[in-house]
Scaffold this motif. Structure first.
Motif, PDB file in Angstrom:
ATOM      1  N   PHE A  64      -4.477   6.095 -12.991  1.00 40.90           N
ATOM      2  CA  PHE A  64      -4.969   5.447 -11.969  1.00 40.90           C
ATOM      3  C   PHE A  64      -6.673   4.764 -13.348  1.00 40.90           C
ATOM      4  O   PHE A  64      -6.746   3.468 -13.411  1.00 40.90           O
ATOM      5  N   VAL A  65      -7.508   5.738 -13.380  1.00 43.07           N
ATOM      6  CA  VAL A  65      -8.287   5.641 -14.221  1.00 43.07           C
ATOM      7  C   VAL A  65      -7.362   4.096 -15.498  1.00 43.07           C
ATOM      8  O   VAL A  65      -8.496   3.259 -16.049  1.00 43.07           O
ATOM      9  N   ARG A  66      -7.214   5.236 -16.243  1.00 45.14           N
ATOM     10  CA  ARG A  66      -6.169   4.747 -17.826  1.00 45.14           C
ATOM     11  C   ARG A  66      -5.957   2.957 -17.223  1.00 45.14           C
ATOM     12  O   ARG A  66      -5.616   2.198 -18.089  1.00 45.14           O
ATOM     13  N   ILE A  67      -5.075   3.036 -15.788  1.00 40.44           N
ATOM     14  CA  ILE A  67      -4.440   1.272 -15.867  1.00 40.44           C
ATOM     15  C   ILE A  67      -5.392   0.686 -15.382  1.00 40.44           C
ATOM     16  O   ILE A  67      -5.408  -0.582 -15.790  1.00 40.44           O
ATOM     17  N   HIS A  68      -7.210   0.501 -14.608  1.00 40.46           N
ATOM     18  CA  HIS A  68      -8.318  -0.182 -14.672  1.00 40.46           C
ATOM     19  C   HIS A  68      -8.236  -0.461 -15.671  1.00 40.46           C
ATOM     20  O   HIS A  68      -8.746  -1.500 -15.945  1.00 40.46           O
ATOM     21  N   ASP A  69      -8.375   0.935 -16.681  1.00 43.36           N
ATOM     22  CA  ASP A  69      -9.235  -0.139 -18.104  1.00 43.36           C
ATOM     23  C   ASP A  69      -8.470  -0.503 -18.691  1.00 43.36           C
ATOM     24  O   ASP A  69      -9.401  -1.567 -19.586  1.00 43.36           O
ATOM     25  N   ASN A  70      -7.395  -0.856 -18.814  1.00 39.95           N
ATOM     26  CA  ASN A  70      -6.579  -1.620 -19.485  1.00 39.95           C
ATOM     27  C   ASN A  70      -6.347  -2.774 -18.878  1.00 39.95           C
ATOM     28  O   ASN A  70      -6.598  -4.153 -19.712  1.00 39.95           O
ATOM     29  N   ALA A  71      -6.192  -2.609 -17.568  1.00 40.22           N
ATOM     30  CA  ALA A  71      -6.444  -4.708 -16.722  1.00 40.22           C
ATOM     31  C   ALA A  71      -7.684  -4.747 -17.276  1.00 40.22           C
ATOM     32  O   ALA A  71      -8.068  -6.140 -17.811  1.00 40.22           O
ATOM     33  N   SER A  72      -8.794  -4.254 -17.292  1.00 42.93           N
ATOM     34  CA  SER A  72     -10.457  -4.759 -17.761  1.00 42.93           C
ATOM     35  C   SER A  72     -10.257  -5.252 -18.839  1.00 42.93           C
ATOM     36  O   SER A  72     -11.261  -5.564 -19.505  1.00 42.93           O
ATOM     37  N   SER A  73      -9.412  -4.459 -20.205  1.00 42.22           N
ATOM     38  CA  SER A  73      -9.628  -4.821 -21.237  1.00 42.22           C
ATOM     39  C   SER A  73      -9.388  -6.259 -21.391  1.00 42.22           C
ATOM     40  O   SER A  73      -9.317  -6.712 -22.153  1.00 42.22           O
ATOM     41  N   ASN A  74      -8.101  -6.039 -20.765  1.00 40.04           N
ATOM     42  CA  ASN A  74      -6.824  -7.684 -20.647  1.00 40.04           C
ATOM     43  C   ASN A  74      -7.596  -8.500 -20.343  1.00 40.04           C
ATOM     44  O   ASN A  74      -7.136  -9.593 -21.092  1.00 40.04           O
ATOM     45  N   ALA A  75      -8.415  -8.652 -19.436  1.00 39.87           N
ATOM     46  CA  ALA A  75      -8.765  -9.577 -18.545  1.00 39.87           C
ATOM     47  C   ALA A  75     -10.256 -10.495 -19.394  1.00 39.87           C
ATOM     48  O   ALA A  75     -10.787 -11.194 -19.587  1.00 39.87           O
ATOM     49  N   MET A 112     -10.433 -10.249 -22.998  1.00 41.44           N
ATOM     50  CA  MET A 112      -9.666 -10.396 -23.784  1.00 41.44           C
ATOM     51  C   MET A 112      -9.105 -12.186 -22.911  1.00 41.44           C
ATOM     52  O   MET A 112      -9.127 -12.998 -24.053  1.00 41.44           O
ATOM     53  N   GLU A 113      -8.915 -12.049 -22.488  1.00 41.39           N
ATOM     54  CA  GLU A 113      -8.504 -13.275 -21.917  1.00 41.39           C
ATOM     55  C   GLU A 113      -9.478 -14.441 -21.770  1.00 41.39           C
ATOM     56  O   GLU A 113      -9.664 -15.461 -22.207  1.00 41.39           O
ATOM     57  N   ARG A 114     -10.782 -13.388 -20.949  1.00 44.18           N
ATOM     58  CA  ARG A 114     -12.692 -14.596 -21.203  1.00 44.18           C
ATOM     59  C   ARG A 114     -12.514 -14.948 -22.493  1.00 44.18           C
ATOM     60  O   ARG A 114     -12.923 -16.360 -22.960  1.00 44.18           O
ATOM     61  N   ALA A 115     -12.477 -13.900 -23.697  1.00 42.51           N
ATOM     62  CA  ALA A 115     -12.932 -14.221 -25.139  1.00 42.51           C
ATOM     63  C   ALA A 115     -11.970 -15.330 -25.494  1.00 42.51           C
ATOM     64  O   ALA A 115     -12.101 -16.230 -26.261  1.00 42.51           O
TER      65      ALA A 115
END
Length: 157
Positions: free
Chosen positions: A97-108, A110-113
């Motif tokens: 769950f931590v790995r998935i959450h971190d990955n989703a935060s990173s993707n968000a 990157m999308e914002r950037a």
């Protein structure tokens, strides 16, 4: 997310059966056919599964049949399966769950950037110069006290 959880479940089941099958054989060899709830292999399998869940099982019958081996087998099996294995499974799922959450935060982020970069590229030169001038002339100033930041972290926990 479900794919990762299924992978963790498969790894846990493989590891669990590495312990479960030898203990089933041990219990069957020591108590099979002589103790209630251990009369057949399927009953032995089910009783051991119930032991893993710390459910009721025929401890008195096992103790009466062979007290020394009962304590050794039941004690080691409960320690390994109910304590170590179940905590390992919880840790595996938590890490997933931590790995998935971190990955989703990173993707968000990157999308914002990417969106900000696209907006910046589509601005006219006149608006870009006005923006640069605004950032240069009027930077945002905020008061920062590191003691307040440390207190905030203590309250968040």
């Amino acid at each position: 997310m479900c794919h990762n959880i299924i992978g963790d479940l498969a790894r846990f089941c493989f590891l669990y059966f590495i312990v479960y099958i030898p203990y089933t054989c041990s219990f069957w060899m020591m108590f099979g056919g002589d103790v209630e709830e251990f009369e057949t292999v399927s009953e032995t399998l089910f009783s051991l599964f119930r032991m893993t869940l710390v459910d009721e099982y025929n401890y008195d019958g096992l103790k009466e049949e062979n007290p020394v081996m009962c304590d050794i087998l039941v004690g080691t099996y409960l320690a390994i399966s109910a304590i170590v294995m179940l905590n390992l499974f919880i840790a595996m799922l938590s890490e997933t769950f931590v790995r998935i959450h971190d990955n989703a935060s990173s993707n968000a982020l990157m999308e914002r950037a990417a969106i900000l970069s696209c907006i910046h590229d589509n601005l006219s030169d006149e608006k870009k110069q006005a923006y640069y001038k605004h950032v240069h002339d009027e930077p945002m100033k905020e008061y920062y006290d590191d003691d307040m930041a440390l207190e905030g972290k203590k309250h968040q926990r």
